[in-house]
Each structure stands twice: as structure tokens, then as C-alpha cells.
Design a protein around this motif. Structure first.
Motif, short mmCIF file in Angstrom:
data_model
loop_
_atom_site.label_atom_id
_atom_site.label_comp_id
_atom_site.label_asym_id
_atom_site.label_seq_id
_atom_site.Cartn_x
_atom_site.Cartn_y
_atom_site.Cartn_z
N TYR A 257 4.99 1.39 6.62
CA TYR A 257 3.55 1.54 6.58
C TYR A 257 3.07 2.40 7.75
O TYR A 257 2.25 3.31 7.58
CB TYR A 257 2.87 0.18 6.60
CG TYR A 257 1.37 0.24 6.43
CD1 TYR A 257 0.80 0.41 5.17
CD2 TYR A 257 0.53 0.15 7.53
CE1 TYR A 257 -0.57 0.48 5.01
CE2 TYR A 257 -0.85 0.22 7.38
CZ TYR A 257 -1.40 0.38 6.11
OH TYR A 257 -2.75 0.46 5.95
N ILE A 258 3.59 2.11 8.94
CA ILE A 258 3.19 2.90 10.12
C ILE A 258 3.69 4.33 10.00
O ILE A 258 2.99 5.28 10.39
CB ILE A 258 3.71 2.22 11.40
CG1 ILE A 258 3.00 0.88 11.58
CG2 ILE A 258 3.51 3.12 12.62
CD1 ILE A 258 3.48 0.08 12.78
N MET A 259 4.90 4.51 9.48
CA MET A 259 5.42 5.87 9.27
C MET A 259 4.52 6.64 8.30
O MET A 259 4.21 7.82 8.53
CB MET A 259 6.84 5.82 8.72
CG MET A 259 7.43 7.19 8.39
SD MET A 259 9.09 7.10 7.66
CE MET A 259 8.73 6.26 6.09
N ALA A 260 4.10 5.98 7.23
CA ALA A 260 3.25 6.64 6.25
C ALA A 260 1.90 7.03 6.85
O ALA A 260 1.37 8.11 6.60
CB ALA A 260 3.05 5.73 5.04
N LEU A 261 1.32 6.13 7.66
CA LEU A 261 0.05 6.46 8.31
C LEU A 261 0.22 7.61 9.28
O LEU A 261 -0.62 8.53 9.33
CB LEU A 261 -0.49 5.24 9.06
CG LEU A 261 -0.93 4.02 8.23
CD1 LEU A 261 -1.45 2.93 9.15
CD2 LEU A 261 -2.00 4.41 7.22
N SER A 262 1.28 7.57 10.08
CA SER A 262 1.51 8.62 11.07
C SER A 262 1.76 9.97 10.40
O SER A 262 1.35 11.01 10.92
CB SER A 262 2.70 8.25 11.95
OG SER A 262 2.97 9.25 12.90
N ALA A 263 2.41 9.95 9.23
CA ALA A 263 2.70 11.20 8.52
C ALA A 263 1.50 11.70 7.72
O ALA A 263 1.53 12.81 7.19
CB ALA A 263 3.89 10.99 7.58
N GLY A 264 0.43 10.88 7.63
CA GLY A 264 -0.76 11.30 6.91
C GLY A 264 -0.67 11.15 5.41
O GLY A 264 -1.39 11.83 4.68
N TRP A 265 0.22 10.27 4.93
CA TRP A 265 0.35 10.10 3.48
C TRP A 265 -0.87 9.41 2.88
O TRP A 265 -1.26 9.71 1.75
CB TRP A 265 1.61 9.29 3.16
CG TRP A 265 2.88 9.98 3.56
CD1 TRP A 265 3.01 11.27 3.98
CD2 TRP A 265 4.19 9.41 3.58
NE1 TRP A 265 4.32 11.55 4.27
CE2 TRP A 265 5.08 10.43 4.03
CE3 TRP A 265 4.72 8.17 3.28
CZ2 TRP A 265 6.44 10.23 4.18
CZ3 TRP A 265 6.08 7.94 3.42
CH2 TRP A 265 6.93 8.97 3.87
N PHE A 266 -1.47 8.49 3.61
CA PHE A 266 -2.70 7.83 3.18
C PHE A 266 -3.36 7.21 4.41
O PHE A 266 -2.70 6.98 5.43
CB PHE A 266 -2.42 6.76 2.12
CG PHE A 266 -1.32 5.79 2.47
CD1 PHE A 266 -1.53 4.74 3.36
CD2 PHE A 266 -0.05 5.94 1.92
CE1 PHE A 266 -0.52 3.86 3.68
CE2 PHE A 266 0.96 5.06 2.23
CZ PHE A 266 0.74 4.01 3.12
N PRO A 267 -4.65 6.92 4.36
CA PRO A 267 -5.35 6.34 5.52
C PRO A 267 -5.18 4.83 5.57
O PRO A 267 -4.88 4.17 4.56
CB PRO A 267 -6.81 6.74 5.28
CG PRO A 267 -6.90 6.80 3.77
CD PRO A 267 -5.58 7.30 3.28
N ASP A 268 -5.40 4.28 6.73
CA ASP A 268 -5.34 2.82 6.89
C ASP A 268 -6.60 2.20 6.29
O ASP A 268 -7.70 2.74 6.41
CB ASP A 268 -5.24 2.48 8.38
CG ASP A 268 -5.04 1.00 8.61
OD1 ASP A 268 -4.41 0.34 7.76
OD2 ASP A 268 -5.52 0.49 9.65
N LEU A 269 -6.42 1.07 5.64
CA LEU A 269 -7.56 0.33 5.09
C LEU A 269 -8.20 -0.45 6.22
O LEU A 269 -7.61 -1.42 6.73
CB LEU A 269 -7.09 -0.60 3.97
CG LEU A 269 -8.16 -1.51 3.34
CD1 LEU A 269 -9.27 -0.65 2.70
CD2 LEU A 269 -7.53 -2.45 2.32
N ARG A 270 -9.41 -0.04 6.62
CA ARG A 270 -10.07 -0.67 7.77
C ARG A 270 -11.10 -1.68 7.32
O ARG A 270 -11.85 -1.47 6.36
CB ARG A 270 -10.77 0.41 8.62
CG ARG A 270 -9.87 1.52 9.09
CD ARG A 270 -8.75 1.01 9.98
NE ARG A 270 -9.25 0.44 11.22
CZ ARG A 270 -8.46 -0.16 12.13
NH1 ARG A 270 -7.17 -0.30 11.88
NH2 ARG A 270 -8.98 -0.62 13.26
#
Length: 273
Positions: A257-270
Motif C-alpha cells: 500500500y505504501i509502495m503504491a502511494l509513493s509510486a503515485g498509483w492511487f491517492p490515500d483515502l483520507r
């Protein structure tokens, strides 16, 4: 009229009754091979994923929310992003050195020497034995008295290192609530917290922890606090196998999940900020 079953003749002194000759390697007709096979596939897949991620050296830190993957915690090489190096950049940035080089060896030692994992890879990878009532895959057995299995005795000491690693992961999860924009809460925080809770449950359910809690006590009544903690650990200890697999899953999920966020695959649900 009653009948009496024939009794075998008495053996002569010094003679031993021969065992029945069974040609088959095992008389089991169930799928006894399925559990070792699943273990091989599951552990091999996890080790392959973890090895690739540990040596990628990227996509481990989300600056916007201070998310740090547990695979890189603590990040201590000169290659680390300064904000992610919570304990300083202590090691050189050579490519072959993992960014979490200080904790990975101890984490690996704790897992390898774990009583459940011993059973898992003894049966699956070493076939010693692969299942109950199935012959051992080796002609001789020396137990854990020779190298490299002699190192299994280090498990009780690796437990203390695992506690320190769990504390570090807990600290990372707490810091993730304080992003550059102030306090925040998102799906990443839920995943980090869930992973930390499972890691603590697996660590505390360790047999070594159970011995520390209640070992060498002759009278539980004289040590009520330790007795209550021992009771709690004993209940978790029953689930040690399940927790071992669950934590492998939560570690991989958190890292992905952190890798995907860091790579810009999708945004974090805030949820907040």
C-alpha cells in the motif's frame, strides 16, 4: 458355550516379536501432502516479494503523510530520505546494504527460529517428516544439536530484538498521524496500526514470552500480575500459528500500500486532513 480366542505362544526369553512388514511408505489415504505444499508456495512467494522490495531502495516513504513501510524501518543508510531516517543515517549507502540493515537480521532470526516456523519449514522444505505417519525424507536425524540447527537455541534472545523492532514499528505508526499539514488520519494509518497490532500479538504469543511471563514460578498466587499476564499470553499462544501467517500478510499489505502511494498509483483515502 463360550469360545476363547487363541493366544499367541509365549516368546522365548531374549527374543523380540518381529514387527509387521509393511511395503507401503505410508498407509495414509488423505491429502497429507497438501499442507506442506501450501507452506512451500506461501513462504516462497513471501520471501521472493520481501527480497525484491528490500533491495529496490525506492517507494518506501510517503512524504505527504509520513508513511514508512515496515520493510525499511528503521531507515538507517545514507541513501535514505532524511525525513524517513528517524534514527539517523548510520550506515553507508552501498547498494547491497538494505536500508533497514540494523533490524532485518534480527527480524529474520526471530522468524527462522520461531517454534511454529520450525515445524513449517521442517515439514515442507526439509521433509523431516512431511506429515505424521509419513517417513522422514532423511536417513539420519540429529535434532537441533549440530550446525546450522544449533542456532535455533538463539530464539529466546531473538525475542528481545523482536520486541525492540515492534516498538520501532509502533513509533512509525504514531509518527504517521503527524504529517507536514498537522494531524491527519487516513486509510494508510489504519493499515499501519493494524499491522502493528498483529505484530505485537504475534510477538507476545511467542513461546519465549510465555516462559518469561510464568516460567520458574512455583506459586502463581504469590505473583498475581505475572499470572494474569501469563494467562493472557497463553491464550494468544494457542493462535501463534495463525498469527504467524497473518503478520506475513499484514506486512506485505502494508508495504504494498505504501509502495503504491509513493509510486503515485492511487491517492490515500483520507478521513481527517
Amino acid at each position: 458355550m463360550t469360545t476363547k480366542s487363541a493366544t499367541p505362544p509365549a516368546l522365548q526369553p531374549g527374543r523380540v516379536r518381529p514387527r509387521a512388514a509393511i511395503a507401503a511408505k505410508t498407509l495414509r489415504t488423505d491429502r497429507w501432502w497438501f499442507a506442506p505444499l501450501i507452506t512451500v508456495v506461501g513462504l516462497s512467494a513471501w520471501v521472493a516479494y520481501a527480497t525484491v522490495r528490500v533491495f529496490m531502495h525506492n517507494n518506501y516513504w510517503v512524504e505527504a503523510y509520513h508513511y514508512l513501510t515496515p520493510f525499511y524501518s528503521p531507515c538507517v543508510t545514507a541513501r535514505c530520505v532524511p525525513e524517513a531516517a528517524h534514527f539517523g543515517q548510520l550506515l553507508p549507502g552501498w547498494w547491497i546494504i538494505p536500508d533497514a540493515a540494523l533490524t532485518l537480521p534480527f527480524l529474520l532470526l526471530f522468524r527462522l527460529t520461531c517454534y511454529y516456523y520450525r515445524k513449517a519449514y521442517y515439514r515442507s522444505f526439509w521433509l523431516s517428516p512431511p506429515a505424521c505417519a509419513v517417513p522422514d525424507g532423511h536417513k539420519t536425524y540429529t535434532g537441533e544439536t549440530r550446525f546450522p540447527l544449533l542456532g535455533q537455541n538463539l530464539h529466546r534472545y531473538a525475542f528481545y530484538a523482536a520486541v525492540i523492532i515492534s516498538l520501532i514499528n509502533t513509533w512509525d505508526a504514531v509518527l504517521a498521524f503527524h504529517s507536514p499539514k498537522g494531524f491527519g488520519f487516513g486509510l494508510g494509518n489504519v493499515i499501519l496500526l493494524g499491522n502493528v497490532v498483529m505484530l505485537w500479538a504475534y510477538t507476545v504469543s511467542c513461546h519465549s514470552c510465555r516462559h518469561i511471563a510464568g516460567g520458574r514460578l512455583k506459586h502463581f498466587s504469590k505473583h498475581p500480575v505475572r499470572y494474569r499476564f501469563w494467562t493472557f499470553v497463553s491464550k494468544l499462544n494457542v493462535r501463534h500459528m495463525q498469527l504467524a501467517w497473518i503478520t506475513l500478510g499484514t506486512l506485505a499489505l502494508t508495504d504494498f500500500y505504501i509502495m503504491a502511494l509513493s509510486a503515485g498509483w492511487f491517492p490515500d483515502l483520507r478521513f481527517i486532513n
